[in-house]
Design an enzyme around this catalytic site. Structure first.
Site, PDB file in Angstrom:
ATOM      1  N   GLY B  40       0.823  -1.043  -0.077  1.00 26.56           N
ATOM      2  CA  GLY B  40      -0.106  -0.037   0.013  1.00 26.56           C
ATOM      3  C   GLY B  40       1.035   1.133  -0.069  1.00 26.56           C
ATOM      4  N   GLY B  42      -0.313   4.775   0.074  1.00 26.27           N
ATOM      5  CA  GLY B  42      -1.076   5.939   0.309  1.00 26.27           C
ATOM      6  C   GLY B  42      -0.297   6.642   1.284  1.00 26.27           C
ATOM      7  CB  ALA B  44      -0.036   4.723   6.027  1.00 29.80           C
ATOM      8  N   GLY B  45       1.797   4.376   3.423  1.00 26.67           N
ATOM      9  CA  GLY B  45       2.741   3.473   3.056  1.00 26.67           C
ATOM     10  C   GLY B  45       3.779   4.273   2.244  1.00 26.67           C
ATOM     11  CG  HIS B 266     -18.815  12.716   6.054  1.00 28.78           C
ATOM     12  ND1 HIS B 266     -19.463  13.698   5.941  1.00 28.78           N
ATOM     13  CD2 HIS B 266     -17.576  13.128   6.858  1.00 28.78           C
ATOM     14  CE1 HIS B 266     -18.814  14.796   6.256  1.00 28.78           C
ATOM     15  NE2 HIS B 266     -17.585  14.513   6.471  1.00 28.78           N
ATOM     16  NE  ARG B 330     -16.391  14.294   9.941  1.00 27.32           N
ATOM     17  CZ  ARG B 330     -15.521  13.815   9.279  1.00 27.32           C
ATOM     18  NH1 ARG B 330     -14.925  13.007   9.240  1.00 27.32           N
ATOM     19  NH2 ARG B 330     -14.559  15.109   8.767  1.00 27.32           N
ATOM     20  CD  GLU B 425      -9.651   4.405   6.290  1.00 24.74           C
ATOM     21  OE1 GLU B 425      -9.365   5.088   5.727  1.00 24.74           O
ATOM     22  OE2 GLU B 425     -10.919   4.175   6.257  1.00 24.74           O
TER      23      GLU B 425
HETATM   24  C1  LIG Z   1     -13.862  11.693   0.354  1.00 26.96           C
HETATM   25  C2  LIG Z   1     -12.726  11.532   1.328  1.00 26.96           C
HETATM   26  C3  LIG Z   1     -12.261  12.604   2.206  1.00 26.96           C
HETATM   27  C4  LIG Z   1     -11.636  12.591   3.139  1.00 26.96           C
HETATM   28  N1  LIG Z   1     -11.020  13.729   3.837  1.00 26.96           N
HETATM   29  C5  LIG Z   1     -10.173  13.668   4.899  1.00 26.96           C
HETATM   30  C6  LIG Z   1      -9.855  14.860   5.489  1.00 26.96           C
HETATM   31  O1  LIG Z   1     -10.043  15.993   4.719  1.00 26.96           O
HETATM   32  N2  LIG Z   1      -8.882  14.821   6.369  1.00 26.96           N
HETATM   33  C7  LIG Z   1      -8.440  13.575   6.844  1.00 26.96           C
HETATM   34  O2  LIG Z   1      -7.658  13.669   7.924  1.00 26.96           O
HETATM   35  N3  LIG Z   1      -9.025  12.429   6.472  1.00 26.96           N
HETATM   36  C8  LIG Z   1      -9.644  12.630   5.384  1.00 26.96           C
HETATM   37  N4  LIG Z   1     -10.275  11.477   4.799  1.00 26.96           N
HETATM   38  C9  LIG Z   1      -9.814   9.939   5.370  1.00 26.96           C
HETATM   39  C10 LIG Z   1      -8.328   9.600   4.746  1.00 26.96           C
HETATM   40  O3  LIG Z   1      -8.361  10.146   3.495  1.00 26.96           O
HETATM   41  C11 LIG Z   1      -7.958   8.101   4.631  1.00 26.96           C
HETATM   42  O4  LIG Z   1      -8.174   7.593   5.957  1.00 26.96           O
HETATM   43  C12 LIG Z   1      -6.624   8.113   4.627  1.00 26.96           C
HETATM   44  O5  LIG Z   1      -6.121   8.788   3.551  1.00 26.96           O
HETATM   45  C13 LIG Z   1      -6.151   6.711   4.587  1.00 26.96           C
HETATM   46  O6  LIG Z   1      -4.587   6.352   4.250  1.00 26.96           O
HETATM   47  P1  LIG Z   1      -3.722   5.168   4.101  1.00 26.96           P
HETATM   48  O7  LIG Z   1      -2.479   5.502   3.809  1.00 26.96           O
HETATM   49  O8  LIG Z   1      -4.021   4.592   5.269  1.00 26.96           O
HETATM   50  O9  LIG Z   1      -4.658   4.040   3.132  1.00 26.96           O
HETATM   51  P2  LIG Z   1      -5.137   4.527   1.460  1.00 26.96           P
HETATM   52  O10 LIG Z   1      -4.750   6.009   0.968  1.00 26.96           O
HETATM   53  O11 LIG Z   1      -6.400   4.052   1.417  1.00 26.96           O
HETATM   54  O12 LIG Z   1      -3.994   3.535   0.599  1.00 26.96           O
HETATM   55  C14 LIG Z   1      -4.301   2.388   0.582  1.00 26.96           C
HETATM   56  C15 LIG Z   1      -3.219   1.750  -0.325  1.00 26.96           C
HETATM   57  O13 LIG Z   1      -3.115   0.375  -0.235  1.00 26.96           O
HETATM   58  C16 LIG Z   1      -2.935  -0.157  -1.417  1.00 26.96           C
HETATM   59  N5  LIG Z   1      -3.742  -1.401  -1.172  1.00 26.96           N
HETATM   60  C17 LIG Z   1      -4.972  -1.894  -0.744  1.00 26.96           C
HETATM   61  N6  LIG Z   1      -5.178  -3.136  -0.712  1.00 26.96           N
HETATM   62  C18 LIG Z   1      -4.251  -3.727  -1.501  1.00 26.96           C
HETATM   63  C19 LIG Z   1      -3.768  -5.049  -1.495  1.00 26.96           C
HETATM   64  N7  LIG Z   1      -4.836  -6.073  -1.311  1.00 26.96           N
HETATM   65  N8  LIG Z   1      -2.678  -5.282  -2.458  1.00 26.96           N
HETATM   66  C20 LIG Z   1      -1.955  -4.471  -2.745  1.00 26.96           C
HETATM   67  N9  LIG Z   1      -2.134  -2.891  -2.230  1.00 26.96           N
HETATM   68  C21 LIG Z   1      -3.224  -2.607  -1.657  1.00 26.96           C
HETATM   69  C22 LIG Z   1      -3.654   0.649  -2.426  1.00 26.96           C
HETATM   70  O14 LIG Z   1      -3.180   0.568  -3.767  1.00 26.96           O
HETATM   71  C23 LIG Z   1      -3.046   2.044  -1.817  1.00 26.96           C
HETATM   72  O15 LIG Z   1      -1.899   2.261  -2.322  1.00 26.96           O
HETATM   73  C24 LIG Z   1     -11.117  11.362   3.734  1.00 26.96           C
HETATM   74  C25 LIG Z   1     -11.512  10.312   3.076  1.00 26.96           C
HETATM   75  C26 LIG Z   1     -12.469  10.287   1.998  1.00 26.96           C
HETATM   76  C27 LIG Z   1     -13.106   9.112   1.346  1.00 26.96           C
END
Ligand SMILES: Cc1cc2nc3c(=O)[nH]c(=O)nc-3n(C[C@H](O)[C@H](O)[C@H](O)COP(=O)(O)OP(=O)(O)OC[C@H]3O[C@@H](n4cnc5c(N)ncnc54)[C@H](O)[C@@H]3O)c2cc1C
Ligand code: SF4
Ligand code: FES
Lengths: 251, 642
Positions: B40, B42, B44-45, B266, B330, B425
């Site tokens: 991943g 995103g 975090a990753g 939300h 919320r 997340e």
């Molecule tokens: C519309 C929207 C608005 C938001 N606004 C806000 C905000 O204003 N402020 C705030 O703090 N938070 C906000 N959030 C929440 C926040 O965006 C997310 O919680 C956060 O970005 C998650 O980041 P992450 O790095 O954990 O995961 P993600 O960004 O979801 O990344 C997941 C990664 O894992 C990879 N992946 C997933 N499954 C697999 C698999 N099986 N094999 C290989 N790769 C995989 C994907 O390719 C991706 O690279 C919002 C969320 C949404 C939906």
């Protein structure tokens, strides 16, 4: 809520090595509230039910921000609406009886993977060549110790808004990636953080563009016309200045 | 299952320093001998992969997109919190900590949340250094705004595209390391399983989404940064490919899953309008600063909003919560919207919507001011719905947005499988039963830039790791299991689709089952009903789902099928967790546990714990373990917004 009937003439290609061809489908009762991708979902459910293979297309956020969707609709990348990604284009923009010709983004540097899906990793490699500020994690100074005038921050943000969709490349007669590359170069050369590497960056990113097989800008302005984020070609002028400085005046 | 949170002793404010000093280090020359898998990319990753590669570790990073820049994090609109006190309005690390703990209804671990507040300030500095174009004041200093659940202005933002800019910052740091060879990036790979050797995570099995090959990768530690599981509900604000697969597979290999029923709904999303709809679009919470929420007083009133006179409107939030009004958190706003619609007062063609009305604000401040504040959101709304919020009220309805539950991790972000870490997340750690706005981005980056480096060094420094490569039988065995599962999914492909269902059809049914029974409000009866329905749905899936195409090819139907299969199994954890928690807290209302005024009633005597579920076999109910929560620095109080 109204609905329309459409004729889709859509590109099918099994993989990069096989030959592709157009396939025709008729869709009835398409709600005008649907997005373009939801319309393709409907087509795909129909094809699945008929025992045929659905059309492969890239997409993820469906909010116009991830840059993953995109196809050429009736000759226009991302379709006819200005500053709109394919996922944010709605069927109310079409009329009943319309024929839609749907093709992948075509460019030498974007090999076709399947149907409407192309490989845009060349854009990643341009960034990897220098589209960053070389700063390791930890030890950054306080954010407010680098004051940046609002107008500069806004200009940098205008450029930074590029979503890397590649529509600019697909619409350019030369297959240039200059709008994309110039947006990143502009963002970083406008900001104080980007100064130390300013020259190497421009040189390295332009060299990578070359290597990937992208063409050069001849001021057709097609890229700007299709860009879903309204990235301005003035960035290309800025990039050209940056590049010249990097070659004529050395590092 | 042993649940040791490994929280360092000593005063709250010193824990992180104490811990960092106590942790083992790996000397720079030795780091290149360690290989780390990051799944991943995103927030975090990408931040973790870049940071670890900068330190000298060998990193293999994986994502299912064509580029790391597409991760779901890109979509976050509002902003990111940090305790900078730039506005001189009384913010501090302790206040950010307190707001976050209270916002989560006292269901998070104190030490983790405090550390999050501590490193929040470094995140902003780091991102500024990378060139993230945050909004600025005229004097050139960083601008801030306020967000729900806080009385100070501590939210940093880049227009309505904060997540995008933060991710592009992390992506650029990652790209730099890819260019230098510190990170090997594997795009379009979907992780299908974790490989465990002698009780430790030593690698992963992925499916190459271009040619269908099943590939194995070995490493000394595995980091899951794969985001949330909101798409279990089919419709959510999450990107289409967000899934639970990685976390669920880890769970089946022995990682505990914490609080799976904690899902944030939300309140301000564009309502569902047709059965073809594929996802829901969020409208920023900031709209409630000026928009007034109302429904007609009369049930089934189908008149155009402009035809409904003032005294026939119910501004229910303002009436019920006079001191917070439209700005209640919320969870409260969402529950009340549902209550109105359930009572037959919903508006629009589906009756599942309430009005968010800007008419008074426009009258008060003028069109120009309102457009300047919300113009881009209004445009987005108009694009999707074809209706102009300047002329008639918006229609909004709550939607599944964020999952607070996730893999259980200790203070080091390590799951119950040694060597397997979960970040962002994907873990459960910092938000309790409800997440305040602008804090998910903060957590993802805190984990990736500033916390995981300490954990990983300590793990390597204190663990004797045997040499393992992909030739090990655990790899071949796990890979064979993955292949078999894919073959099973494709077995219904022969003989055409007659009498069969599509993947989306099953997913929609699962989503409806969860939304109706395990959504904003739950009760025992509904949850038991849902639990009883699940086996049928799973059976329908395995016996009748039709997946066209082949395994050794790009096959998006197959990709979706794999994710839905995992949602179908994981849903049982969500429902069982909701059943076991007979209290209301945060985003989760158990109808049996309400005050006389229909407010959520928490039960600290019996439920002040993290629920951690252990997978015990396909046909066995999971086992529940509890990590008790101790509050030494804050006193849990009943939240009231009256
Ligand atoms: C519309 C929207 C608005 C938001 N606004 C806000 C905000 O204003 N402020 C705030 O703090 N938070 C906000 N959030 C929440 C926040 O965006 C997310 O919680 C956060 O970005 C998650 O980041 P992450 O790095 O954990 O995961 P993600 O960004 O979801 O990344 C997941 C990664 O894992 C990879 N992946 C997933 N499954 C697999 C698999 N099986 N094999 C290989 N790769 C995989 C994907 O390719 C991706 O690279 C919002 C969320 C949404 C939906
Ligand atoms: S410049 Fe515009 S068209 Fe080109 S990649 Fe960026 S957003 Fe897409
Ligand atoms: S699907 Fe993300 S921009 Fe269209």
């Amino acid at each position: 809520m109204s609905s329309i009937d459409l004729k889709l003439v859509i590109w099918r290609q099994n993989n990069g090595d096989s030959l592709g061809d157009f396939e025709t489908h008729v869709l009835r009762d398409i709600s005008t509230d649907m997005s373009f991708l939801e319309m393709l979902d409907v087509l795909n459910e129909k094809l699945t039910k008929e025992g045929r293979e659905p059309v492969a297309f890239d997409h993820d956020c469906r909010e116009g921000i991830c840059g993953m969707c995109g196809a050429v609709v009736n000759g226009i990348a991302h379709g006819p609406e200005k500053e709109t990604t394919l996922c944010q284009l709605h069927m109310r923009k079409f009329n009943s009886g319309d024929t839609l010709v749907i093709e992948p983004f075509r460019s030498r540097a974007f090999p076709i993977k399947k149907d409407l899906m192309v490989d845009r990793s060349a854009l990643d490699r341009i960034i990897q060549a220098g589209g960053f500020v070389s700063v390791n994690t930890g030890g950054a100074v306080d954010g407010n110790s680098i004051p940046i005038p609002t107008e500069t921050a806004e200009l940098a943000m205008d450029a930074a808004a590029c979503i890397g969709c590649g529509a600019c490349v697909a619409s350019c007669p030369n297959g240039a990636a200059m709008l994309f590359t110039s947006a990143k170069i502009s963002q970083l050369c406008l900001l104080p953080q980007g100064q130390p590497e300013r020259k190497q960056r421009a040189a390295a990113m332009v060299a990578q563009m070359d290597k990937e097989g992208f063409g050069y800008c001849s001021n057709e302005r097609e890229c700007e016309a299709v860009c879903p984020k309204g990235i301005s070609i003035s960035n290309i002028a800025r990039m050209n200045r940056e590049y010249l400085k990097s070659t004529f005046f050395g590092r | 299952m042993e649940l040791n949170p490994n929280v360092p002793s000593g005063p709250l404010a010193d824990k992180w320093d104490t811990h960092r000093f106590a942790c083992k280090l790996v000397n720079p020359a030795n780091r290149r001998k360690f290989r780390i898998i990051v799944v991943g990319t995103g927030l975090a990753g990408a931040s973790a992969a870049a940071t670890l590669a900068e330190l000298g570790y060998k990193v293999d990073a994986f994502c299912l997109h064509d580029s790391p820049r597409r991760a779901h994090s890109i979509a976050a609109q509002g902003g990111i919190n940090a305790a900078k006190n730039y506005q001189n309005d009384g913010d501090s690390v302790f206040r950010l900590f307190y707001d976050t703990i209270k916002g989560g209804d006292f269901r998070a671990r104190e030490a983790n949340v405090y550390r999050l507040a501590q490193v929040s300030t470094n995140i902003i500095d780091q991102c500024v250094a990378q060139g993230v174009p945050f909004a600025r004041e005229y004097g050139g200093s960083l601008a801030n705004r306020s967000f729900g659940g806080a009385q100070v202005s501590r939210t940093f933002y880049a227009r309505g595209q904060t997540g995008q800019q933060l991710l592009l910052g992390a992506y650029s740091a990652l790209s730099r390391q890819i260019g230098k060879g510190g990170v090997t990036m594997y795009n379009r790979r979907e992780m299908m399983d974790v490989v465990v050797v002698n009780g430790r995570a030593r690698g992963i099995v992925v499916r190459n989404m271009i040619n269908g090959a099943i590939e194995t990768y070995a490493a000394d530690a595995v980091l899951l940064c794969t985001g949330g599981y909101g798409n279990a509900y089919f419709l959510s604000t999450n990107a289409m490919a967000s899934n639970v697969t990685a976390a669920w597979r880890a769970c089946k290999r022995g990682a505990g899953f914490a609080n799976p029923s904690f899902v944030q709904i939300h309140p301000t999303c564009i309502p569902v309008h047709g059965d073809y709809q594929s996802k829901l679009t969020l409208m920023s919470e900031s709209l409630r600063n000026d928009g007034r929420v109302w429904v007609p007083k009369k049930q089934g009133d189908t008149r155009h909003p402009s035809q409904i006179p003032e005294d026939e409107r119910d501004y229910y939030l303002e009436n019920k919560y006079p001191s917070f009004g439209n700005l209640v958190p919320r969870d409260v706003a969402s529950r009340n919207a549902k209550e109105q619609c359930d009572a037959g007062k919903g508006v629009g063609s589906t009756r599942l919507a309430v009005y968010l009305d800007f008419a008074d604000a426009i009258k008060r401040d003028g069109e120009e001011v309102i457009l300047r504040k919300y113009g881009n959101l209004f445009q987005m709304y108009e694009k999707i719905t074809d209706s102009d919020p300047m002329k008639e009220p918006m229609m909004i309805y709550p939607a599944v947005h964020y999952t607070m539950g996730g893999l259980w991790v200790d203070y080091n972000l390590m799951t119950t499988i040694p060597g397997l870490f979960a970040l962002g997340e994907c873990n459960f750690s910092d938000h309790g039963a409800n997440r305040l706005g602008a804090s998910a981005l903060m957590q993802g980056l805190a984990d990736g830039y500033f916390i995981i480096n300490t954990s990983v060094a300590h793990y390597f420094g204190s663990t004797a790791l045997e040499k393992v490569d992909t030739g090990h039988e655990a790899f071949t065995k796990t890979a064979a299991e993955v292949s078999n599962r894919i073959d099973r999914m494709l077995k219904n492909s022969s003989g055409g689709p007659e009498g069969k269902v599509t993947v989306d059809e099953v997913h929609k049914q699962l989503g409806k089952l969860l939304w109706d029974n395990c959504g904003m409000a739950r009760n025992k009866e509904g949850l038991e009903h849902a639990l009883a329905q699940l086996p049928h749905l799973r059976q329908t899936f395995w016996e009748r789902v039709y997946v066209p195409g082949a395994g050794r090819d790009i096959n998006q139907s197959l990709e979706r099928a794999g994710r839905v299969a995992d949602f179908l199994e994981f849903a049982e954890f969500m429902i069982r967790d909701a059943l076991a928690r007979e209290e209301s807290c945060g985003c989760h209302l158990r109808e049996e546990s309400q005050t006389d005024e229909h407010e959520a009633l928490r039960d600290d005597t019996n439920y002040s714990h993290v629920s951690v579920w252990e997978y015990t076999g396909d046909d066995q109910p999971p086992a529940l373990h509890k990590e008790p929560l101790q509050f030494e620095n804050v006193t849990p109080t009943q939240r009231s917004y009256k």
